[in-house]
Design an enzyme around this catalytic site. Structure first.
Site, PDB file in Angstrom:
ATOM      1  N   GLY A 140     -12.613   2.145  -0.784  1.00 59.49           N
ATOM      2  CA  GLY A 140     -11.160   1.605  -1.399  1.00 59.49           C
ATOM      3  C   GLY A 140     -11.144   0.561  -2.151  1.00 59.49           C
ATOM      4  CB  SER A 158     -10.083   1.407  -7.093  1.00 56.57           C
ATOM      5  OG  SER A 158      -9.132   2.555  -7.626  1.00 56.57           O
ATOM      6  CB  SER A 159     -15.726   3.094  -7.505  1.00 54.55           C
ATOM      7  OG  SER A 159     -15.750   4.194  -6.867  1.00 54.55           O
ATOM      8  CD  GLU A 177      -2.900  -0.143   0.109  1.00 56.90           C
ATOM      9  OE1 GLU A 177      -3.366   0.243  -0.980  1.00 56.90           O
ATOM     10  OE2 GLU A 177      -3.473  -1.155   0.611  1.00 56.90           O
ATOM     11  CB  THR A 233       4.646   0.307  -2.578  1.00 56.39           C
ATOM     12  OG1 THR A 233       3.548  -0.615  -2.898  1.00 56.39           O
ATOM     13  CG2 THR A 233       5.082  -0.368  -1.186  1.00 56.39           C
ATOM     14  CG  ASP A 234       0.308   3.123  -6.339  1.00 50.52           C
ATOM     15  OD1 ASP A 234       0.843   3.865  -5.300  1.00 50.52           O
ATOM     16  OD2 ASP A 234      -0.680   3.295  -7.001  1.00 50.52           O
ATOM     17  CG  ASP A 289      -6.205   2.224  -7.497  1.00 49.33           C
ATOM     18  OD1 ASP A 289      -5.569   1.194  -6.913  1.00 49.33           O
ATOM     19  OD2 ASP A 289      -6.436   3.324  -7.001  1.00 49.33           O
TER      20      ASP A 289
END
Length: 382
Positions: free
Chosen positions: A125, A127-128, A35, A37-38, A173
């Site tokens: 959370g 990611s809609s 989390e 980290t992206d 995402d």
């Protein structure tokens, strides 16, 4: 995939636009570990799920395009040569942003109509936003035969979020939603944007999500603030991103940064290592190690990166009291949303009851609990 949702979107589209649409499903995602980290060029371990956005498309003969958000019963009408972010700043910026970024790539989009609805729980959370962006870019690519690759599409979705929504998000995402594979999680290297699929066999365990049903409002600004802290420390170390740092490297600049920012950077380095170790634990079928890494992730998010909240911490503490749960952590940007829990299948019903009661007693608010299945990424609904 939810057949009721598909029917609802198709019927709504036909009623509003009187045309038979192209139908797209774009999933939400979970992230098992990795989390924040992206955007540090690191590793993440997401998977697409069976909840998402269903969108219906058709070319329009009008001089304008129309987007219809079914669940809100709101429409916007726009001209393709006059696109700009809406000051209202809600769902329409995800649609307008994608179209604008496609045009920036010199892709000729004609006028179109879109209607969409989803079954991703609000504020979970999952990611809609990425699911909506991906459904728009994928649908328009099909509708107008634009020949975009999936990788080009997710970069368009990401840019839309940066430039129209104002969230400087990483690529996880959009990637997970677009490239998901049924029954697999993806170990994604956010620098190369390449992923290794890992078939998930949780044996007699499963994943459940518990939604706090809270969203503390500082999340977007806090997100951008943490991102800039990470970038500043990377530049102090003279590296491209924190993905290239070790704990030893961080010690060399410890006296040049605030203790808070040192802990944030340390968290990113440690979380990156946890994501890689988690993939090995999956290969080994070692669920105990995976669970311990998931708990470690939450500890770092709460104490070091400071993106948790009382409600999320409480749910993780409740999980720790239950011997049938191997690991739990907050998932997503933070300050609300869901915890993800790796739990023995035969303990799910009892835990649902006890945790719901405890949460209600503590916060005078209900939590919501969902099981999720891992699904394929964005695709045309045949």
């Amino acid at each position: 995939m939810n057949s009721t949702l598909i029917s609802k979107v198709k019927d709504s589209f036909i009623n509003k636009f009187n045309a038979d649409p192209l139908m797209i499903f774009s999933p939400g995602r979970i992230n098992i570990i990795g989390e924040h980290t992206d955007y540090n060029d690191g590793f993440v371990f997401p998977a697409a799920v069976d909840k998402g956005i269903v969108a219906a498309f058709h070319k329009s003969d009008d001089k304008v395009s129309t987007a219809y958000a079914i669940d809100m019963n709101e429409s916007i009408v726009f001209e393709l040569d006059k696109l700009k972010p809406s000051s209202e700043g809600s769902w329409e910026n995800y649609v307008l942003g994608v179209v604008a970024e496609m045009q920036n790539k010199n892709k000729v989009v004609g006028n179109f109509n879109i209607a969409f609805s989803g079954d991703i729980p609000a504020g979970s959370g999952m990611s809609s936003s990425a699911a909506l962006e991906n459904s728009v870019v994928f649908g328009l690519n099909e509708l107008f035969n634009l020949g975009l690759s999936k990788t080009e599409m997710i970069l368009i979705s990401q840019k839309a979020e940066h430039n129209y929504v104002g969230v400087n998000c990483g690529i996880m995402d959009q990637y997970a939603s677009m490239f998901g594979i049924e029954n697999n999680a993806l170990l994604l290297d956010c620098r190369t944007v390449e992923a290794t699929p890992f078939e998930i066999n949780f044996k007699d365990h499963e994943l459940i999500l518990i939604n706090t049903n809270v969203k503390h409002s500082l999340s977007d600004s806090a997100y951008n603030d943490r991102r800039s802290a990470c970038e500043n420390i990377a530049s102090l170390l003279d590296i491209k991103a924190l993905r290239d740092a070790t704990e030893a490297d961080l010690l060399t600049i410890k006296d040049q940064v605030t203790p808070e920012n040192y802990q944030k950077a340390l968290y990113v380095v440690q979380e990156n290592n946890r994501a890689v170790k988690a993939s090995q634990a999956m290969l080994d079928g070692d669920l105990e190690t995976l669970g311990a890494l998931i708990y470690g992730s939450h500890e770092g998010l709460s104490k070091q990166y400071k993106v948790s909240c009382d409600e999320l911490d409480f749910l993780v503490e409740q999980a720790k009291l239950n011997a049938h749960i191997l690991g739990a952590r907050m998932m997503g940007g933070g300050f609300g949303g869901c915890t993800i829990n790796l739990i023995s299948k035969n303990a799910v019903e009892t835990f649902k009851t006890t945790v719901s009661k405890a949460y209600k007693a503590k916060f005078n608010k209900d939590c919501s609990i969902y099981a999720v299945k891992l699904s394929n990424g964005t695709h045309v609904i045949k």
